[in-house]
Design a protein around this motif. Structure first.
Motif, short mmCIF file in Angstrom:
data_model
loop_
_atom_site.label_atom_id
_atom_site.label_comp_id
_atom_site.label_asym_id
_atom_site.label_seq_id
_atom_site.Cartn_x
_atom_site.Cartn_y
_atom_site.Cartn_z
N SER A 39 27.82 -39.29 30.86
CA SER A 39 26.38 -39.41 31.13
C SER A 39 26.03 -40.88 31.33
O SER A 39 26.68 -41.78 30.78
CB SER A 39 25.56 -38.83 29.98
N THR A 40 25.03 -41.09 32.15
CA THR A 40 24.54 -42.45 32.38
C THR A 40 23.04 -42.37 32.59
O THR A 40 22.53 -41.36 33.06
CB THR A 40 25.25 -43.11 33.60
N MET A 41 22.35 -43.39 32.22
CA MET A 41 20.89 -43.40 32.33
C MET A 41 20.41 -44.32 33.45
O MET A 41 19.24 -44.65 33.51
CB MET A 41 20.26 -43.83 30.99
N ASP A 42 21.34 -44.71 34.33
CA ASP A 42 20.93 -45.54 35.45
C ASP A 42 21.90 -45.31 36.61
O ASP A 42 22.90 -44.63 36.47
CB ASP A 42 20.87 -47.02 35.07
N GLY A 43 21.55 -45.87 37.75
CA GLY A 43 22.41 -45.77 38.91
C GLY A 43 22.62 -47.15 39.51
O GLY A 43 21.73 -47.99 39.47
N ASP A 44 23.81 -47.38 40.03
CA ASP A 44 24.15 -48.64 40.68
C ASP A 44 24.49 -48.37 42.13
O ASP A 44 25.20 -47.42 42.44
CB ASP A 44 25.37 -49.29 40.02
N LEU A 45 23.98 -49.23 43.01
CA LEU A 45 24.29 -49.14 44.43
C LEU A 45 24.61 -50.53 44.96
O LEU A 45 24.02 -51.52 44.51
CB LEU A 45 23.09 -48.60 45.22
N VAL A 46 25.53 -50.59 45.90
CA VAL A 46 25.80 -51.81 46.66
C VAL A 46 25.12 -51.59 48.00
O VAL A 46 25.27 -50.52 48.60
CB VAL A 46 27.31 -52.04 46.86
N ALA A 47 24.34 -52.57 48.46
CA ALA A 47 23.62 -52.40 49.72
C ALA A 47 23.64 -53.68 50.53
O ALA A 47 23.56 -54.78 49.98
CB ALA A 47 22.18 -51.98 49.45
N LEU A 48 23.74 -53.52 51.84
CA LEU A 48 23.66 -54.66 52.75
C LEU A 48 22.17 -54.88 53.04
O LEU A 48 21.62 -54.43 54.04
CB LEU A 48 24.44 -54.38 54.03
N ILE A 49 21.52 -55.56 52.09
CA ILE A 49 20.07 -55.76 52.12
C ILE A 49 19.77 -57.25 51.97
O ILE A 49 20.49 -57.96 51.25
CB ILE A 49 19.37 -54.92 51.01
N LEU A 91 13.93 -43.84 34.93
CA LEU A 91 15.32 -44.24 35.10
C LEU A 91 15.41 -45.46 36.02
O LEU A 91 14.62 -45.61 36.94
CB LEU A 91 16.14 -43.09 35.67
N LYS A 92 16.41 -46.29 35.74
CA LYS A 92 16.57 -47.56 36.44
C LYS A 92 17.73 -47.46 37.43
O LYS A 92 18.76 -46.85 37.15
CB LYS A 92 16.84 -48.66 35.42
N TYR A 93 17.53 -48.08 38.58
CA TYR A 93 18.56 -48.16 39.62
C TYR A 93 18.76 -49.63 39.95
O TYR A 93 17.81 -50.33 40.29
CB TYR A 93 18.13 -47.37 40.86
N ASP A 94 20.00 -50.10 39.81
CA ASP A 94 20.33 -51.49 40.13
C ASP A 94 20.91 -51.54 41.54
O ASP A 94 21.82 -50.77 41.88
CB ASP A 94 21.36 -52.05 39.14
N VAL A 95 20.38 -52.46 42.34
CA VAL A 95 20.85 -52.64 43.71
C VAL A 95 21.54 -53.99 43.79
O VAL A 95 20.93 -55.03 43.54
CB VAL A 95 19.68 -52.55 44.73
N PHE A 96 22.83 -53.95 44.11
CA PHE A 96 23.64 -55.15 44.23
C PHE A 96 23.77 -55.49 45.71
O PHE A 96 24.29 -54.68 46.48
CB PHE A 96 25.03 -54.93 43.62
N PRO A 97 23.29 -56.66 46.12
CA PRO A 97 23.40 -57.01 47.54
C PRO A 97 24.86 -57.24 47.92
O PRO A 97 25.61 -57.88 47.18
CB PRO A 97 22.58 -58.29 47.66
N ALA A 98 25.26 -56.68 49.04
CA ALA A 98 26.62 -56.87 49.54
C ALA A 98 26.75 -58.31 50.02
O ALA A 98 26.27 -58.65 51.09
CB ALA A 98 26.91 -55.88 50.66
N SER A 99 27.38 -59.14 49.19
CA SER A 99 27.41 -60.56 49.49
C SER A 99 28.82 -61.14 49.51
O SER A 99 29.00 -62.34 49.65
CB SER A 99 26.56 -61.33 48.47
N THR A 100 29.83 -60.28 49.36
CA THR A 100 31.21 -60.77 49.34
C THR A 100 32.07 -59.93 50.29
O THR A 100 31.67 -58.86 50.74
CB THR A 100 31.82 -60.65 47.92
#
Length: 190
Positions: A39-49, A91-100
């Protein structure tokens, strides 16, 4: 009944798609899809944003989301993650910018994968190899103390004997996590 995590994830991925922003689900959602479900209480996404797209994303998400526009823009300018909160579920969603280069590879290799969450729509999910590498990075950056991260790493290794080891070993060396990978493989083989 739809899982609250799925409801928010479906809304967020639909917003990203509508704006033409490439993304992949990562983190514990991806490692659960490829390893042992937890189980997890959040979501993580990598996005080219990029920073100019933050306002568009907040607008498309609408009043059902808490989006701190200033924080989003600052984070994107500094190529750091930002979070969004789905108000209905809190619920929290973290968006990680595609930077590498690794993020770019992760986006290229992502495939629509069932997440095993009631009501979650099919969307791009980081591959088992990329989920493993990301987890190794997070474990290292977190001081190598998270039992949850280590368990996720072990679950991916145990459930995916056919990993593309040439790809994994190459990226592990580039990301500086080869020693952790060796340790994790040894733990799983015990």
């Amino acid at each position: 009944m739809m899982d609250p995590l799925a409801k928010g994830l479906n809304e967020l991925t639909a917003a990203l798609k509508s704006l033409g922003i490439r993304f992949a689900v990562g983190g514990s959602l991806a490692s659960s899809a490829h390893g042992v479900v937890r189980s997890t209480m959040d979501g993580d996404l990598v996005a080219l944003i990029f920073a100019p797209q933050a306002r568009q994303l907040a607008r498309v998400l609408g009043p059902g989301w808490y989006c701190d526009l200033e924080m989003m823009e600052q984070a994107l300018q500094q190529r750091r993650a930002f979070n969004l909160i789905h108000i209905g579920s809190a619920l929290k969603y973290d968006v990680f910018p595609a930077s590498t280069d690794f993020h770019e590879s992760e986006l290229e290799r992502a495939k629509p994968t069932p997440l095993g969450i009631e009501g979650a729509e099919l969307c791009p999910v980081a591959s088992a190899e990329d989920s493993l590498l990301s987890k190794l990075q997070w474990y290292r950056e977190g001081g190598e103390v998270s039992d949850r991260q280590w368990s996720d790493i072990g679950g991916i290794l145990a459930q995916n004997p056919g990993l593309d080891w040439e790809y994994v070993n190459s990226w592990a060396a580039r990301l500086g996590v080869s020693g952790l990978l060796d340790r994790a493989r040894a733990d799983v083989e015990k």
